[in-house]
Write an enzyme that holds these catalytic residues in place. Structure first.
Site, PDB file in Angstrom:
ATOM      1  N   PHE A 113       0.854  -1.184   0.000  1.00 15.16           N
ATOM      2  CA  PHE A 113       0.000   0.000   0.000  1.00 15.16           C
ATOM      3  C   PHE A 113       0.897   1.244   0.000  1.00 15.16           C
ATOM      4  O   PHE A 113       1.879   1.297   0.748  1.00 15.16           O
ATOM      5  CB  PHE A 113      -0.877  -0.036   1.256  1.00 15.16           C
ATOM      6  CG  PHE A 113      -2.002   0.954   1.258  1.00 15.16           C
ATOM      7  CD1 PHE A 113      -3.185   0.682   0.578  1.00 15.16           C
ATOM      8  CD2 PHE A 113      -1.883   2.155   1.944  1.00 15.16           C
ATOM      9  CE1 PHE A 113      -4.230   1.601   0.596  1.00 15.16           C
ATOM     10  CE2 PHE A 113      -2.929   3.075   1.952  1.00 15.16           C
ATOM     11  CZ  PHE A 113      -4.104   2.794   1.280  1.00 15.16           C
ATOM     12  N   ASP A 184       2.396  -5.788   7.996  1.00 17.23           N
ATOM     13  CA  ASP A 184       1.176  -4.985   8.022  1.00 17.23           C
ATOM     14  C   ASP A 184      -0.002  -5.941   7.835  1.00 17.23           C
ATOM     15  O   ASP A 184      -0.084  -6.659   6.820  1.00 17.23           O
ATOM     16  CB  ASP A 184       1.222  -3.940   6.897  1.00 17.23           C
ATOM     17  CG  ASP A 184       0.080  -2.937   7.020  1.00 17.23           C
ATOM     18  OD1 ASP A 184      -0.997  -3.327   7.508  1.00 17.23           O
ATOM     19  OD2 ASP A 184       0.268  -1.775   6.612  1.00 17.23           O
ATOM     20  N   TYR A 209     -10.531  -0.403  11.318  1.00 14.30           N
ATOM     21  CA  TYR A 209     -11.784   0.028  10.670  1.00 14.30           C
ATOM     22  C   TYR A 209     -12.146  -0.821   9.453  1.00 14.30           C
ATOM     23  O   TYR A 209     -13.202  -0.641   8.881  1.00 14.30           O
ATOM     24  CB  TYR A 209     -11.711   1.515  10.272  1.00 14.30           C
ATOM     25  CG  TYR A 209     -10.484   1.891   9.465  1.00 14.30           C
ATOM     26  CD1 TYR A 209     -10.427   1.647   8.105  1.00 14.30           C
ATOM     27  CD2 TYR A 209      -9.377   2.474  10.074  1.00 14.30           C
ATOM     28  CE1 TYR A 209      -9.299   1.972   7.363  1.00 14.30           C
ATOM     29  CE2 TYR A 209      -8.244   2.803   9.352  1.00 14.30           C
ATOM     30  CZ  TYR A 209      -8.204   2.543   7.999  1.00 14.30           C
ATOM     31  OH  TYR A 209      -7.092   2.855   7.275  1.00 14.30           O
ATOM     32  N   LYS A 210     -11.265  -1.728   9.041  1.00 17.20           N
ATOM     33  CA  LYS A 210     -11.560  -2.583   7.879  1.00 17.20           C
ATOM     34  C   LYS A 210     -12.314  -3.826   8.363  1.00 17.20           C
ATOM     35  O   LYS A 210     -13.455  -3.711   8.792  1.00 17.20           O
ATOM     36  CB  LYS A 210     -10.271  -2.907   7.135  1.00 17.20           C
ATOM     37  CG  LYS A 210      -9.685  -1.669   6.442  1.00 17.20           C
ATOM     38  CD  LYS A 210      -8.330  -1.915   5.811  1.00 17.20           C
ATOM     39  CE  LYS A 210      -7.846  -0.635   5.113  1.00 17.20           C
ATOM     40  NZ  LYS A 210      -6.413  -0.628   4.870  1.00 17.20           N
ATOM     41  N   ARG A 356     -12.904  -4.235  -6.630  1.00 20.34           N
ATOM     42  CA  ARG A 356     -12.626  -5.030  -5.420  1.00 20.34           C
ATOM     43  C   ARG A 356     -13.918  -5.392  -4.703  1.00 20.34           C
ATOM     44  O   ARG A 356     -14.797  -4.550  -4.531  1.00 20.34           O
ATOM     45  CB  ARG A 356     -11.846  -4.183  -4.410  1.00 20.34           C
ATOM     46  CG  ARG A 356     -10.412  -4.066  -4.620  1.00 20.34           C
ATOM     47  CD  ARG A 356      -9.679  -3.610  -3.375  1.00 20.34           C
ATOM     48  NE  ARG A 356     -10.313  -2.541  -2.579  1.00 20.34           N
ATOM     49  CZ  ARG A 356      -9.744  -1.996  -1.523  1.00 20.34           C
ATOM     50  NH1 ARG A 356      -8.575  -2.420  -1.089  1.00 20.34           N
ATOM     51  NH2 ARG A 356     -10.350  -1.028  -0.850  1.00 20.34           N
TER      52      ARG A 356
END
Ligand SMILES: *Cc1c(COP(=O)(O)O)cnc(C)c1O
Length: 397
Positions: A113, A184, A209-210, A356
């Site tokens: 990312f 990560d 939060y994912k 996605r």
């Protein structure tokens, strides 16, 4: 066995929507609104500053950290919450580099990312000791682990394609070469079984939060392996990571173990929301979650392949090589995703051409998957994406 009908009932999902974007922002746990209201009115409102002691606000980062630890194979007292993931990447990487002072290479992959790579580059520049960030294609990264590498810094599951690295194998290889491994877990925590202890990760970071459903702006987490906990340099010397914050010493002394990775004041109200999200995980068997995720993903891939010959699977075909998302390449992917969202199926788009879909068994059913594939088929068959309204790019894609 985990009852996924029961877990779904714990979320407040809008009617008529199929939500396949929990890999980006998890939905609202039903209990969150009341708990947040309580934190606002009864804690902040009535306790005022005494809430730090009376409502246990100061202990939240470690207490909720332990609950996340339980989901990633970390022992108690090795995970703490705070800041954002970008900050925690920086902190973990800086701490890891300080443990390999004689080496200069930070090795990552081109699928990482961007913020992780940006933070690494910024840190290398600030250190001004000649550190370099090297990136290899994800499938070749193992070939680049050698005795120049200080830190192998990888994201386990690729945010675009869902490709999954072999965390224990790459970590072992890094250790054999004398390097440390920083992982990560942004797309791993709450998405699949993770075992930072078994996999011997030195540091791990992630967001809440994912797949963990802590809400927009929920704090990040950091794990430090017990063998490093009391020697790691926290890099960001905040007052709440001090051994005695309320001594207000003018000299910094790192706190014990994971406490030193705290920086400043925790986001108390956000943590109240996160706590309700973590309650949902009580009693969820991660192996059952994984099995269900694979089952739903395979169903989605098969249905989409049958209905949408124009879409190329961007995710690995082998479920063992995937996290918990399914991605497709389509040149008009942005417009197609807008058309899908307009019809109640929410996924997202990542440049240049990736559509996605997050697969989240806690609240996604087989019927949702079938519906999403059907609407996707309609959008492609009827070229419903070919509408000027769907070409206007919003700030967040
Ligand atoms: C989502 C994500 C981030 C986001 O970082 P924030 O600081 O929370 O905005 C960082 N890294 C990875 C790998 C991610 O997937």
């Amino acid at each position: 066995m985990t009852d996924f009908t029961a877990t779904r009932a714990l979320f407040d999902l809008p009617g008529g929507i199929v939500y396949l974007d929990g890999n980006s922002l998890g939905p609202l746990p039903r209990a969150a609104a009341a708990r947040v209201a309580q934190a606002v009115t009864q804690e902040w409102g009535e306790m005022l500053i005494t809430g730090w002691n009376k409502a246990g606000w100061m202990a939240q980062p470690a207490r909720l950290g332990d609950r996340i630890g339980a989901l990633i194979g970390a022992p108690e007292g090795t995970v703490v919450l705070g800041d954002t993931l970008s900050i925690k990447v920086y902190q973990a990487l800086a701490a890891a580099l300080a443990l390999r002072p004689e080496r200069r290479v930070i090795l990552s992959d081109t699928g990482n990312f961007p913020t992780d790579l940006y933070m690494a580059e910024g840190l290398a520049r600030l250190m001004a000791q000649g550190h370099v960030v090297k990136t290899a294609p994800p499938e070749d990264v193992a070939d680049h682990i050698d005795d120049t590498v200080a830190v192998l810094m990888l994201t386990e599951v690729d945010y675009r394609t869902g490709r999954r690295h072999d965390l224990p194998a790459l970590t072992a290889q890094a250790h054999d070469a004398g390097a440390l491994a920083v992982w990560d877990l942004a797309h791993s925590a709450g998405a699949l079984p993770v075992d930072v202890t078994g996999g011997a990760a030195d540091f791990a970071v992630g967001c809440t939060y994912k797949f963990l459903n802590g809400g927009p702006g929920a704090p990040a987490f950091i794990y430090v392996a017990p063998k490093h906990a009391d020697v790691a340099d926290p890099a960001l010397q905040g007052w709440l990571g001090h051994a005695a914050p309320f001594a207000f010493d003018s000299d910094y002394r790192a706190g014990r173990g994971i406490e030193r990775m705290r920086v400043g004041t925790p986001p108390v109200i956000q943590m109240a929301a996160l706590e309700t999200a973590l309650d949902v995980w009580d009693g969820v068997d991660m192996a059952a979650l994984r099995a269900r995720s694979v089952e739903l993903s395979e169903l989605f891939i098969a249905e989409v392949a049958a209905r949408c010959p124009d879409l190329a699977l961007a995710s690995p075909r082998d479920p063992a090589q995937r996290g918990s998302q399914v991605s497709f390449r389509f040149e008009q992917g942005y417009a197609a995703m807008q058309a899908l969202i307009a019809r109640g199926v929410i996924g997202d788009f990542r440049a240049p051409d990736i559509m996605r879909f997050g697969i989240t068994p806690l609240y996604t059913s087989e019927a949702d998957i079938l519906r999403a594939a059907e609407v996707l088929g309609d959008v492609l068959d009827g070229r419903l994406w070919d509408d000027p309204a769907y070409l206007v790019r919003a700030a967040v894609t």
